[in-house]
Each structure stands twice: as structure tokens, then as C-alpha cells.
Design a protein around this motif. Sequence first.
Motif, PDB file in Angstrom:
ATOM      1  N   LEU A   1      -1.579   9.577 -20.478  1.00  0.00           N
ATOM      2  CA  LEU A   1      -0.993  10.918 -20.589  1.00  0.00           C
ATOM      3  C   LEU A   1      -2.070  11.959 -20.859  1.00  0.00           C
ATOM      4  N   LYS A   2      -2.948  11.664 -21.779  1.00  0.00           N
ATOM      5  CA  LYS A   2      -3.973  12.627 -22.203  1.00  0.00           C
ATOM      6  C   LYS A   2      -5.074  12.828 -21.151  1.00  0.00           C
ATOM      7  N   TYR A   3      -5.611  11.743 -20.642  1.00  0.00           N
ATOM      8  CA  TYR A   3      -6.800  11.841 -19.795  1.00  0.00           C
ATOM      9  C   TYR A   3      -6.519  11.943 -18.301  1.00  0.00           C
ATOM     10  N   PHE A   4      -5.401  11.391 -17.853  1.00  0.00           N
ATOM     11  CA  PHE A   4      -5.163  11.334 -16.421  1.00  0.00           C
ATOM     12  C   PHE A   4      -3.965  12.166 -15.957  1.00  0.00           C
ATOM     13  N   TYR A   5      -2.903  12.237 -16.779  1.00  0.00           N
ATOM     14  CA  TYR A   5      -1.711  12.958 -16.361  1.00  0.00           C
ATOM     15  C   TYR A   5      -1.809  14.450 -16.654  1.00  0.00           C
ATOM     16  N   ALA A   6      -2.268  14.788 -17.861  1.00  0.00           N
ATOM     17  CA  ALA A   6      -2.317  16.198 -18.274  1.00  0.00           C
ATOM     18  C   ALA A   6      -3.075  17.079 -17.281  1.00  0.00           C
TER      19      ALA A   6
ATOM     20  N   VAL B   1       0.834  -1.208   0.000  1.00  0.00           N
ATOM     21  CA  VAL B   1       0.000   0.000   0.000  1.00  0.00           C
ATOM     22  C   VAL B   1       0.865   1.253   0.000  1.00  0.00           C
ATOM     23  N   LYS B   2       1.840   1.287   0.860  1.00  0.00           N
ATOM     24  CA  LYS B   2       2.733   2.455   0.944  1.00  0.00           C
ATOM     25  C   LYS B   2       3.705   2.490  -0.237  1.00  0.00           C
ATOM     26  N   THR B   3       4.290   1.357  -0.553  1.00  0.00           N
ATOM     27  CA  THR B   3       5.325   1.276  -1.577  1.00  0.00           C
ATOM     28  C   THR B   3       4.788   1.636  -2.955  1.00  0.00           C
ATOM     29  N   ILE B   4       3.705   1.011  -3.380  1.00  0.00           N
ATOM     30  CA  ILE B   4       3.173   1.214  -4.732  1.00  0.00           C
ATOM     31  C   ILE B   4       2.653   2.631  -4.918  1.00  0.00           C
ATOM     32  N   SER B   5       2.142   3.238  -3.891  1.00  0.00           N
ATOM     33  CA  SER B   5       1.652   4.619  -3.993  1.00  0.00           C
ATOM     34  C   SER B   5       2.752   5.576  -4.425  1.00  0.00           C
ATOM     35  N   GLN B   6       4.016   5.214  -4.158  1.00  0.00           N
ATOM     36  CA  GLN B   6       5.141   6.087  -4.512  1.00  0.00           C
ATOM     37  C   GLN B   6       5.740   5.774  -5.884  1.00  0.00           C
ATOM     38  N   TRP B   7       5.321   4.676  -6.490  1.00  0.00           N
ATOM     39  CA  TRP B   7       5.782   4.359  -7.836  1.00  0.00           C
ATOM     40  C   TRP B   7       5.062   5.244  -8.837  1.00  0.00           C
ATOM     41  N   ARG B   8       5.482   5.198 -10.073  1.00  0.00           N
ATOM     42  CA  ARG B   8       4.936   6.070 -11.113  1.00  0.00           C
ATOM     43  C   ARG B   8       4.183   5.269 -12.176  1.00  0.00           C
ATOM     44  N   GLY B   9       3.222   5.960 -12.777  1.00  0.00           N
ATOM     45  CA  GLY B   9       2.475   5.360 -13.879  1.00  0.00           C
ATOM     46  C   GLY B   9       3.282   5.423 -15.162  1.00  0.00           C
ATOM     47  N   GLY B  10       3.037   4.464 -16.045  1.00  0.00           N
ATOM     48  CA  GLY B  10       3.751   4.407 -17.318  1.00  0.00           C
ATOM     49  C   GLY B  10       3.291   5.466 -18.307  1.00  0.00           C
ATOM     50  N   PRO B  11       4.133   5.771 -19.277  1.00  0.00           N
ATOM     51  CA  PRO B  11       3.858   6.832 -20.248  1.00  0.00           C
ATOM     52  C   PRO B  11       2.984   6.364 -21.419  1.00  0.00           C
ATOM     53  N   PHE B  12       1.757   6.006 -21.126  1.00  0.00           N
ATOM     54  CA  PHE B  12       0.843   5.506 -22.146  1.00  0.00           C
ATOM     55  C   PHE B  12      -0.027   6.645 -22.681  1.00  0.00           C
TER      56      PHE B  12
ATOM     57  N   THR C   1       3.238  10.003  -9.491  1.00  0.00           N
ATOM     58  CA  THR C   1       3.179   8.827  -8.626  1.00  0.00           C
ATOM     59  C   THR C   1       1.725   8.378  -8.586  1.00  0.00           C
ATOM     60  N   PHE C   2       1.508   7.160  -8.131  1.00  0.00           N
ATOM     61  CA  PHE C   2       0.134   6.690  -8.015  1.00  0.00           C
ATOM     62  C   PHE C   2      -0.620   7.479  -6.939  1.00  0.00           C
ATOM     63  N   ALA C   3       0.075   7.939  -5.909  1.00  0.00           N
ATOM     64  CA  ALA C   3      -0.559   8.795  -4.898  1.00  0.00           C
ATOM     65  C   ALA C   3      -1.057  10.086  -5.547  1.00  0.00           C
ATOM     66  N   GLU C   4      -0.277  10.649  -6.470  1.00  0.00           N
ATOM     67  CA  GLU C   4      -0.716  11.851  -7.189  1.00  0.00           C
ATOM     68  C   GLU C   4      -1.859  11.529  -8.153  1.00  0.00           C
ATOM     69  N   LEU C   5      -1.729  10.415  -8.851  1.00  0.00           N
ATOM     70  CA  LEU C   5      -2.742  10.034  -9.841  1.00  0.00           C
ATOM     71  C   LEU C   5      -4.137   9.923  -9.244  1.00  0.00           C
ATOM     72  N   VAL C   6      -4.232   9.354  -8.043  1.00  0.00           N
ATOM     73  CA  VAL C   6      -5.560   9.136  -7.469  1.00  0.00           C
ATOM     74  C   VAL C   6      -6.201  10.419  -6.959  1.00  0.00           C
ATOM     75  N   SER C   7      -5.453  11.537  -7.012  1.00  0.00           N
ATOM     76  CA  SER C   7      -6.071  12.826  -6.682  1.00  0.00           C
ATOM     77  C   SER C   7      -6.878  13.362  -7.866  1.00  0.00           C
ATOM     78  N   ASN C   8      -6.677  12.782  -9.046  1.00  0.00           N
ATOM     79  CA  ASN C   8      -7.439  13.160 -10.235  1.00  0.00           C
ATOM     80  C   ASN C   8      -8.816  12.499 -10.145  1.00  0.00           C
ATOM     81  N   PRO C   9      -9.911  13.282 -10.168  1.00  0.00           N
ATOM     82  CA  PRO C   9     -11.247  12.694 -10.078  1.00  0.00           C
ATOM     83  C   PRO C   9     -11.537  11.639 -11.147  1.00  0.00           C
ATOM     84  N   ALA C  10     -10.925  11.773 -12.319  1.00  0.00           N
ATOM     85  CA  ALA C  10     -11.140  10.786 -13.378  1.00  0.00           C
ATOM     86  C   ALA C  10     -10.587   9.417 -12.970  1.00  0.00           C
ATOM     87  N   VAL C  11      -9.538   9.405 -12.181  1.00  0.00           N
ATOM     88  CA  VAL C  11      -8.975   8.152 -11.681  1.00  0.00           C
ATOM     89  C   VAL C  11      -9.758   7.694 -10.456  1.00  0.00           C
TER      90      VAL C  11
END
Length: 180
Positions: A92-97, A77-88, A108-118
Amino acid sequence: MPKGGGNKDMKNLKLIKKLKWEEVFEIWRDIEEHLDHWKKYWRSQGYKSWEDWRMEKVKAIRADEMKWQLYEVGNPVKTISQWRGGPFKGWLKYFYAPLGKDEKHLPTFAELVSNPAVANHYYILDLIKTFPKSTTLSAIKTSQGIVVVEGMHRACAIALSAAQGRPVKTKVNIALTTIR
């Protein structure tokens, strides 16, 4: 030990064994081939099979030429949250931008889940409810750290469940390689 991204990324990983490329590919097959959303995707792209689609992607990044190792992930739970999502492209368009992230600054996955779309993605929410007792992700160690190349939705589900204070209980392994 893989180079790049600092050894802190390796802190919670315990080496299980070296993997042959064919073993990594079979891990992907076991996880993805039967999933309806992937079947719809590769068929819509004109491929005759999951394997045809995946092998084209594999050749593009030369994953079959890389050296892979299998690790057990401590405190997933702690470890994976700090890893990063791949450059797909879609990610990139819908979740990272919307987060101001790009290929050079992967979230990071912790940052990604702050996006409402995720955070509201139907498949990620379903995974939280039905998460497997054990799973294997695949990733590449880069200068940005560990970047997941297979298992994005599962990694998001783990990070989202942690962010919501209801972490899933699962054993996670990771097939890991390094960009040379």
C-alpha cells in the motif's frame, strides 16, 4: 462458484478440486519457507519460525476457517494481469500510493507494473528470468474481484513480462476462497 467481483473473473478458471485449509497452508510453506528474503523478514519481526509468523497472519484474516478450491488458470498472462494485489501495508505504502490506489481501490497487476518501483524491483525481474514451470497462487474473491494474498511477486512478474511483450511460459493454479 465464489460470489463477488463478477463472474468474469471466473471465466478463465477451471475447477480442479476442493482444498482443505491444511493443503493451502502446505502450498504456502512449499513456496515461501525456504526463501531467504522471507527468513530475514520473519526473523526481523521476532518470530522463531516461518510457521509461527504465517500462522499469526492466517489467524488475523481467519483463512483457516474459509472454504478453499483449487483452479487451473487459463491464459495466465492475460488473466492474472487483471487480478488485484492484496492490501498489504508495504505494498500500500510503496507501490499502490504512487498510483493513487488504496485498500478500497486495489490496483490490478497490469496497473501495478506501470509503477517504476515494481517494474524495476530486483526480485520481480529475477523471477521473470527464472520463473517456475508451474506455480500456485492464493487469492480471495472479493467485491473488487480476485485479490492475490500469496504470490504477489510472481503475479507481478507475470504481468510485467506480459507488459514488456515477453510473457513467461508457466502453468498456474490458484487456491481461491471467498470473503463471506
